[in-house]
Motif scaffolding. Structure first.
Motif, PDB file in Angstrom:
ATOM      1  N   TYR A  54       0.792  -1.223   0.000  1.00 27.63           N
ATOM      2  CA  TYR A  54       0.000   0.000   0.000  1.00 27.63           C
ATOM      3  C   TYR A  54       0.829   1.280   0.000  1.00 27.63           C
ATOM      4  CZ  TYR A  54      -3.541  -3.394   1.041  1.00 27.63           C
ATOM      5  OH  TYR A  54      -4.358  -4.480   0.964  1.00 27.63           O
ATOM      6  N   TYR A  55       2.142   1.175   0.166  1.00 29.06           N
ATOM      7  CA  TYR A  55       3.037   2.343   0.160  1.00 29.06           C
ATOM      8  C   TYR A  55       2.660   3.380   1.208  1.00 29.06           C
ATOM      9  CZ  TYR A  55       4.003   0.310  -4.396  1.00 29.06           C
ATOM     10  OH  TYR A  55       4.310  -0.548  -5.395  1.00 29.06           O
ATOM     11  N   LEU A  56       2.155   2.942   2.351  1.00 29.02           N
ATOM     12  CA  LEU A  56       1.589   3.873   3.322  1.00 29.02           C
ATOM     13  C   LEU A  56       2.111   3.703   4.743  1.00 29.02           C
ATOM     14  CD1 LEU A  56      -2.229   3.759   2.440  1.00 29.02           C
ATOM     15  CD2 LEU A  56      -0.651   5.623   2.006  1.00 29.02           C
ATOM     16  N   CYS A  57       3.305   3.176   4.961  1.00 30.60           N
ATOM     17  CA  CYS A  57       3.744   2.954   6.334  1.00 30.60           C
ATOM     18  C   CYS A  57       3.733   4.281   7.089  1.00 30.60           C
ATOM     19  CB  CYS A  57       5.136   2.346   6.404  1.00 30.60           C
ATOM     20  SG  CYS A  57       5.663   2.013   8.094  1.00 30.60           S
ATOM     21  N   ARG A  58       2.983   4.331   8.189  1.00 32.28           N
ATOM     22  CA  ARG A  58       2.832   5.555   8.959  1.00 32.28           C
ATOM     23  C   ARG A  58       3.789   5.625  10.135  1.00 32.28           C
ATOM     24  NH1 ARG A  58      -1.787   8.282   9.694  1.00 32.28           N
ATOM     25  NH2 ARG A  58      -0.425   9.541  10.994  1.00 32.28           N
ATOM     26  N   ARG A  59       4.610   4.602  10.318  1.00 26.53           N
ATOM     27  CA  ARG A  59       5.561   4.620  11.427  1.00 26.53           C
ATOM     28  C   ARG A  59       6.715   5.559  11.091  1.00 26.53           C
ATOM     29  NH1 ARG A  59       6.848  -1.000  13.983  1.00 26.53           N
ATOM     30  NH2 ARG A  59       7.191   0.414  15.722  1.00 26.53           N
ATOM     31  N   PRO A  60       7.437   6.028  12.097  1.00 21.89           N
ATOM     32  CA  PRO A  60       8.531   6.972  11.843  1.00 21.89           C
ATOM     33  C   PRO A  60       9.603   6.364  10.943  1.00 21.89           C
ATOM     34  CG  PRO A  60       8.011   6.889  14.187  1.00 21.89           C
ATOM     35  CD  PRO A  60       7.239   5.786  13.543  1.00 21.89           C
ATOM     36  N   SER A  61      10.234   7.195  10.161  1.00 17.74           N
ATOM     37  CA  SER A  61      11.328   6.748   9.309  1.00 17.74           C
ATOM     38  C   SER A  61      12.412   6.136  10.180  1.00 17.74           C
ATOM     39  CB  SER A  61      11.876   7.948   8.545  1.00 17.74           C
ATOM     40  OG  SER A  61      12.867   7.547   7.646  1.00 17.74           O
ATOM     41  N   GLY A  62      12.910   4.961   9.797  1.00 20.28           N
ATOM     42  CA  GLY A  62      13.952   4.298  10.559  1.00 20.28           C
ATOM     43  C   GLY A  62      13.449   3.477  11.732  1.00 20.28           C
ATOM     44  N   HIS A  63      12.143   3.166  11.772  1.00 18.67           N
ATOM     45  CA  HIS A  63      11.582   2.404  12.886  1.00 18.67           C
ATOM     46  C   HIS A  63      12.068   0.956  12.892  1.00 18.67           C
ATOM     47  CE1 HIS A  63       8.832   0.004  10.423  1.00 18.67           C
ATOM     48  NE2 HIS A  63       8.677   1.090   9.681  1.00 18.67           N
ATOM     49  N   ASP A  64      11.907   0.306  14.044  1.00 25.83           N
ATOM     50  CA  ASP A  64      12.156  -1.132  14.161  1.00 25.83           C
ATOM     51  C   ASP A  64      10.833  -1.865  14.030  1.00 25.83           C
ATOM     52  OD1 ASP A  64      14.895  -0.858  14.667  1.00 25.83           O
ATOM     53  OD2 ASP A  64      14.540  -0.544  16.803  1.00 25.83           O
ATOM     54  N   GLY A  65      10.883  -3.101  13.604  1.00 26.39           N
ATOM     55  CA  GLY A  65       9.682  -3.931  13.563  1.00 26.39           C
ATOM     56  C   GLY A  65       8.889  -3.786  12.278  1.00 26.39           C
ATOM     57  N   ALA A  66       7.698  -4.337  12.303  1.00 32.43           N
ATOM     58  CA  ALA A  66       6.848  -4.389  11.117  1.00 32.43           C
ATOM     59  C   ALA A  66       6.379  -3.006  10.691  1.00 32.43           C
ATOM     60  CB  ALA A  66       5.638  -5.279  11.388  1.00 32.43           C
ATOM     61  N   HIS A  67       6.110  -2.869   9.401  1.00 31.09           N
ATOM     62  CA  HIS A  67       5.478  -1.661   8.879  1.00 31.09           C
ATOM     63  C   HIS A  67       4.004  -1.696   9.261  1.00 31.09           C
ATOM     64  CE1 HIS A  67       9.039  -0.766   6.555  1.00 31.09           C
ATOM     65  NE2 HIS A  67       9.006  -1.961   6.021  1.00 31.09           N
ATOM     66  N   ALA A  68       3.395  -0.525   9.380  1.00 25.68           N
ATOM     67  CA  ALA A  68       1.983  -0.468   9.770  1.00 25.68           C
ATOM     68  C   ALA A  68       1.315   0.757   9.170  1.00 25.68           C
ATOM     69  CB  ALA A  68       1.848  -0.437  11.285  1.00 25.68           C
ATOM     70  N   ALA A  69       0.029   0.621   8.903  1.00 22.98           N
ATOM     71  CA  ALA A  69      -0.783   1.718   8.380  1.00 22.98           C
ATOM     72  C   ALA A  69      -2.218   1.500   8.812  1.00 22.98           C
ATOM     73  CB  ALA A  69      -0.697   1.773   6.858  1.00 22.98           C
ATOM     74  N   GLY A  70      -2.978   2.579   8.907  1.00 20.30           N
ATOM     75  CA  GLY A  70      -4.396   2.492   9.212  1.00 20.30           C
ATOM     76  C   GLY A  70      -4.681   2.447  10.699  1.00 20.30           C
ATOM     77  N   PHE A  71      -5.974   2.483  11.034  1.00 18.15           N
ATOM     78  CA  PHE A  71      -6.405   2.568  12.422  1.00 18.15           C
ATOM     79  C   PHE A  71      -7.443   1.503  12.735  1.00 18.15           C
ATOM     80  CE2 PHE A  71      -4.726   6.684  11.376  1.00 18.15           C
ATOM     81  CZ  PHE A  71      -4.022   7.036  12.518  1.00 18.15           C
ATOM     82  N   GLY A  72      -7.492   1.102  13.996  1.00 16.77           N
ATOM     83  CA  GLY A  72      -8.526   0.177  14.472  1.00 16.77           C
ATOM     84  C   GLY A  72      -8.569  -1.122  13.692  1.00 16.77           C
ATOM     85  N   THR A  73      -9.785  -1.534  13.346  1.00 11.50           N
ATOM     86  CA  THR A  73      -9.938  -2.813  12.648  1.00 11.50           C
ATOM     87  C   THR A  73      -9.408  -2.756  11.219  1.00 11.50           C
ATOM     88  OG1 THR A  73     -12.182  -2.214  11.975  1.00 11.50           O
ATOM     89  CG2 THR A  73     -11.954  -3.495  14.008  1.00 11.50           C
ATOM     90  N   ASP A  74      -9.168  -1.556  10.701  1.00 10.93           N
ATOM     91  CA  ASP A  74      -8.627  -1.418   9.346  1.00 10.93           C
ATOM     92  C   ASP A  74      -7.104  -1.367   9.313  1.00 10.93           C
ATOM     93  OD1 ASP A  74     -11.150  -1.344   8.156  1.00 10.93           O
ATOM     94  OD2 ASP A  74     -11.340   0.803   8.561  1.00 10.93           O
ATOM     95  N   ARG A  75      -6.466  -1.507  10.469  1.00 13.87           N
ATOM     96  CA  ARG A  75      -5.003  -1.427  10.514  1.00 13.87           C
ATOM     97  C   ARG A  75      -4.382  -2.618   9.790  1.00 13.87           C
ATOM     98  NH1 ARG A  75      -3.426   0.410  15.640  1.00 13.87           N
ATOM     99  NH2 ARG A  75      -3.015   2.352  14.579  1.00 13.87           N
ATOM    100  N   LEU A  76      -3.326  -2.341   9.052  1.00  9.23           N
ATOM    101  CA  LEU A  76      -2.562  -3.371   8.354  1.00  9.23           C
ATOM    102  C   LEU A  76      -1.139  -3.372   8.880  1.00  9.23           C
ATOM    103  CD1 LEU A  76      -3.633  -2.511   4.707  1.00  9.23           C
ATOM    104  CD2 LEU A  76      -4.470  -4.412   6.076  1.00  9.23           C
ATOM    105  N   ARG A  77      -0.540  -4.543   8.971  1.00 13.54           N
ATOM    106  CA  ARG A  77       0.874  -4.680   9.314  1.00 13.54           C
ATOM    107  C   ARG A  77       1.507  -5.591   8.281  1.00 13.54           C
ATOM    108  NH1 ARG A  77      -1.766  -5.179  14.232  1.00 13.54           N
ATOM    109  NH2 ARG A  77      -1.131  -3.718  15.857  1.00 13.54           N
ATOM    110  N   TRP A  78       2.723  -5.270   7.892  1.00  8.64           N
ATOM    111  CA  TRP A  78       3.413  -6.128   6.936  1.00  8.64           C
ATOM    112  C   TRP A  78       4.908  -6.055   7.165  1.00  8.64           C
ATOM    113  CZ3 TRP A  78       1.377  -1.421   5.873  1.00  8.64           C
ATOM    114  CH2 TRP A  78       2.200  -0.463   5.292  1.00  8.64           C
TER     115      TRP A  78
END
Length: 63
Positions: A27-51
């Motif tokens: 989805y090209y939408l990772c909302r985590r800070p640049s340089g974060h550790d762990g999985a990428h994530a986007a969205g909120f609540g039940t619509d949240r995605l992690r990859w």
């Protein structure tokens, strides 16, 4: 991996300019800070995605 509360805080305090924007995600939408550790994530609540993205293979969605 970060829990939902921690991700909500990261998203609230991360501007679009400072976010990761993983170019290999579905989805090209990772909302985590640049340089974060762990999985990428986007969205909120039940619509949240992690990859995760591993070099040499396609991203695989965690949720």
């Amino acid at each position: 991996m970060s829990n939902d509360t921690q991700l909500d805080l990261e998203f609230a305090y991360t501007t679009y300019r400072d976010s990761c924007r993983d170019l290999y995600s579905p989805y090209y939408l990772c909302r985590r800070p640049s340089g974060h550790d762990g999985a990428h994530a986007a969205g909120f609540g039940t619509d949240r995605l992690r990859w995760e993205h591993e070099h040499g293979r396609s991203p695989h969605q965690l949720s």
